[in-house]
Design an enzyme around this catalytic site. Structure first.
Site: not given
Ligand code: NOJ
Ligand code: MG
Length: 739
Positions: A327, A431
């Protein structure tokens, strides 16, 4: 029988030189042999004389052996024959020649086998990994299936629905976070990385889920959040109380409740608010948080923090998970000097800086050292996977089994599947939204020699609805293909828990064509739960808002794309049936848009998804072949998928425009005049024949057409074509080779 010796030559006594090897008196050979042994034992020169079974090592002169030259032309060896005699027999041409022939045959066969093996290994293209062979399906666990009727989806609920993945030909399942969490950001704020939140179940439920998945040949990808923890995490409590070991686990800077923040940094998702600093009364300093103030950023300059993360990776690998979705990776490091970031509009007053878009994130995003860190995580995963026995897992009843790899769900391993053989290893996807800085995204692929993520998520197709046209679709696809490093594997995302559902942003008309593109492009498609049935966003009233981002700014709420999965037309769309409660409302269209109804309809979005994912898995050009642009205009985007040596090739034509179109591809010489439709968004066209000079499509319509030829498109149009790794098929024996 007797032997006699004369002139140093040994010959059988008369009467014994017949092929049947009978004694003069006609006794059977076995009787002769024992008689011969008795004779030998009686001789004094015989070293074995006196032994009960004394087999003579030396043949006596008076032994009845007729010697005629060096040849025992008529005699066959028999068990119990003296060694010397036997050796002399064996040098006879009739024994020696076949023996030598056999020997050399064996040598040649062995060498040939080794050569063939080495050649096959040398000319075979690399195996596909499991994450390449199957689409990735994203489960948002709060919304997938609620097994206990509390209105929130859970791990047991996912177990109940595992067959859905098999039905879709999906093997890789990414589940959004289910760690123990205060749920300020619905699991992306982790209180304990080693525990399961009770809302979702227990560790035993997790282990059972994993075992049940592995039992079915499914892989589990965990969501992993290295950038931050919850402010309830033990580390944060120890850090704010200045425990010597944890003091620097987070990013702290001097400030006080009244003085300005340490610098002008703003939270990344501006919808979460502005400054990324919050004053902590316990410690008397500000801490950094690029997301919610309840999500303090970890300090990765501290080697102990790095080690903690590596330990956590190992913890979940030990449990048997197959991969991680990392993430928010671009936020992992920040500049240590904590200087203000430059304003996008430098003439504006500093107070005007309130959102992510007001600053150039020179000191908070993609800092030097970030990729080293990710490569360290990756190396850890690979090192772990190489340890002996790591590919094994323990089934629910303690049974140890190997991964059933590379076999399409529910099918037997056959030649074709071996060609799509699957390489076992752990998977990592990152991501990072880098918007217009595609080269930054590509960095996550690592280099040819140093692995990082298997692929960074490709979010470009999320932009498709902003300009509905074939040319725009091609542009977005090409953004990835033209920038992806050589030999890497592409991937495609059209939705997730942070983005509006594509069926809503593009409109339901385009859902089928989008799924068709997703499943026929080269690389790994990701499907967010519900996309396979064309689920749309829900409307959430202000009082229904759950998402913290939505509470800050209703228009930024991510609730609309997180509504409960629509399984059937029962109460709550089958998401749960024990209560009327669901944590977010069910979409009102659930009576017609649901899995059960669409399963029964061969022409539904779901049925189409299923047959396309099966085509992707079974027709080699989709997994292994070339991808070439053929045409793009205001409406239509068209490309071919082909593989050298594979007679069947595919032309895909998608109308993303707003008007119907008659596409003329008659100038494309490599295409035959007629093509057969093997998959169509409009089921009535399935099986039709189309003329390449005029391929008619309505807005939102898509066709997969098959044609048969060994003439390939890519050799003449190299600038229009891509392939991750060249492979050719030897169709007669069904073998792939590097070419
Ligand atoms: C990306 C995640 O997809 C999202 O849902 C989240 O709020 C943020 N990162 C923080 O972790
Ligand atoms: Mg529940």
């Amino acid at each position: 029988m007797r032997f006699k010796k004369a002139s140093g030559r040994v010959e059988l006594a008369e009467g014994t030189r017949n092929p049947a090897f009978r004694d003069a008196d006609g006794d059977e050979p076995a009787a002769e042999h024992s008689a011969g042994r008795e004779d030998h034992s009686a001789r004094t020169e015989d070293p074995s004389a006196g032994r009960e079974d004394g087999v003579a090592a030396v043949v006596e002169p008076e032994a009845a052996v007729a010697v005629v030259g060096d040849e025992y032309s008529q005699v066959r060896p028999y068990a119990g024959m003296p060694k010397e005699v036997l050796l002399r027999y064996s040098s006879q041409a009739r024994y020696r020649v076949p023996r030598e022939i056999l020997f050399w045959l064996t040598v040649c066969c062995t060498l040939a086998l080794v050569a063939v093996t080495v050649t096959v290994v040398a000319v075979s293209p690399r195996c596909l990994s499991w994450w390449q062979a199957s689409p990735v399906y994203q489960v948002y666990p709060r919304s997938f299936k609620d097994s206990d009727g509390d209105g929130i989806g859970d791990l047991k609920g996912i177990v109940e629905k595992l067959d859905h993945f098999l039905y879709l030909n999906i093997k890789s399942v990414w589940i959004s976070p289910f760690y123990r969490s205060p749920m300020r950001d619905f699991g992306y704020d982790v209180e304990d990385f080693r525990d399961i939140d009770p809302i979702f179940g227990t560790m035993a439920d997790f282990e059972n889920l994993l075992a049940e998945m592995h039992q079915r040949g499914l892989k589990l990808i965990m969501d992993f959040i290295p950038n931050h923890t919850s402010d309830r995490h033990r580390w944060f409590n120890l850090s704010r109380t200045r425990d010597p070991h944890y003091e620097d686990y987070y990013v702290w800077a001097d400030c006080n409740s009244t003085s300005p923040k340490p610098n002008n940094w703003v939270r990344t998702v501006s919808v979460f608010g502005n400054s990324s600093w919050t004053y902590d009364e316990v410690r008397g300093q500000c801490y950094l948080h690029q997301f919610l103030k309840e999500q303090p950023d970890l300090n990765f300059r501290n080697p102990d923090v790095r080690q903690e993360i590596i330990d956590l990776i190992r913890f979940w690998l030990d449990k048997g998970v197959d991969g991680f979705r990392m993430d928010a990776v671009k936020h992992i490091l920040e500049a240590e000097h904590l200087r203000d970031e430059p304003q996008v509009y430098p003439d504006r007053p500093p107070e005007s800086v309130t959102t992510e878009w007001d600053l150039h994130h020179d000191y908070t995003y993609t800092q030097l050292g970030l990729h080293d860190l990710l490569r360290e995580f990756r190396a850890e995963m690979d090192a772990y996977s190489r340890e002996p026995g790591r590919y094994r897992y323990r089934g629910p009843r303690g049974r140890v089994a190997m991964w059933p790899a590379g076999v399409p769900n529910g099918r037997k391993l056959g030649v074709r599947n071996i060609m799509v053989c699957v390489w076992l290893g752990r998977f990592m996807v990152t991501e990072s939204y880098d918007y217009h800085e595609v080269e930054k995204t590509m960095m996550y692929y690592g280099t040819r020699l140093i692995k990082e993520s298997d692929f960074p998520f490709n979010f470009y197709l999320l932009d498709l609805p902003h300009n509905k046209s074939g040319a725009w679709a091609k542009h977005l696809v090409d953004l990835w293909m033209a920038n992806m490093p050589l030999g890497k594997w592409p991937n495609w995302v059209v939705g997730n828990h942070d983005r509006s559902r594509i069926a809503s942003s593009a409109g339901p008309t385009y859902v089928r064509a989008i799924n068709m593109m997703l499943l026929t492009l080269p690389g790994t498609p990701t499907t967010y739960y519900g996309e396979e049935i064309g689920m749309e966003n829900i409307n959430v009233t202000e009082s229904q808002i759950q998402d913290p981002a939505g509470k800050y700014n209703a228009s930024a709420s991510r609730d609309p794309e997180r509504s409960p999965m629509q399984w059937n037309d029962d109460m709550n769309a089958g998401f749960n049936n024990k209560t009327n409660v669901t944590w977010l409302p069910v979409h009102p269209d659930y009576e017609s848009v649901n899995v059960e109804v669409q399963k029964a309809d061969g022409g539904s979005v779901l049925s189409q998804y299923r047959s396309l994912s099966s085509l992707r898995q079974t027709a080699l050009p989709f997994l292994r072949g070339w991808f070439c642009y053929v045409h793009a205009d205001a409406n239509v985007f068209s490309y071919v998928r082909e593989l050298d040596g594979h007679r069947a090739a595919y032309l895909i034509l998608l109308n993303f425009g707003t008007q119907s179109a008659a596409t003329d591809l008659s100038s494309v010489q490599e295409l035959p005049d007629q093509l057969e439709v093997v998959a169509a968004t409009n089921p009535v066209r399935d099986g039709n024949t189309v003329q390449k000079s005029s391929i008619l499509t309505e807005a939102g319509e898509g066709l997969v057409m098959q044609y048969s030829t060994y003439t390939r498109f890519h050799p003449k149009h190299p600038a229009e074509c891509f392939v991750s790794e060249k492979a050719c098929l030897l169709e007669t024996i069904g073998i792939l080779y590097k070419c």
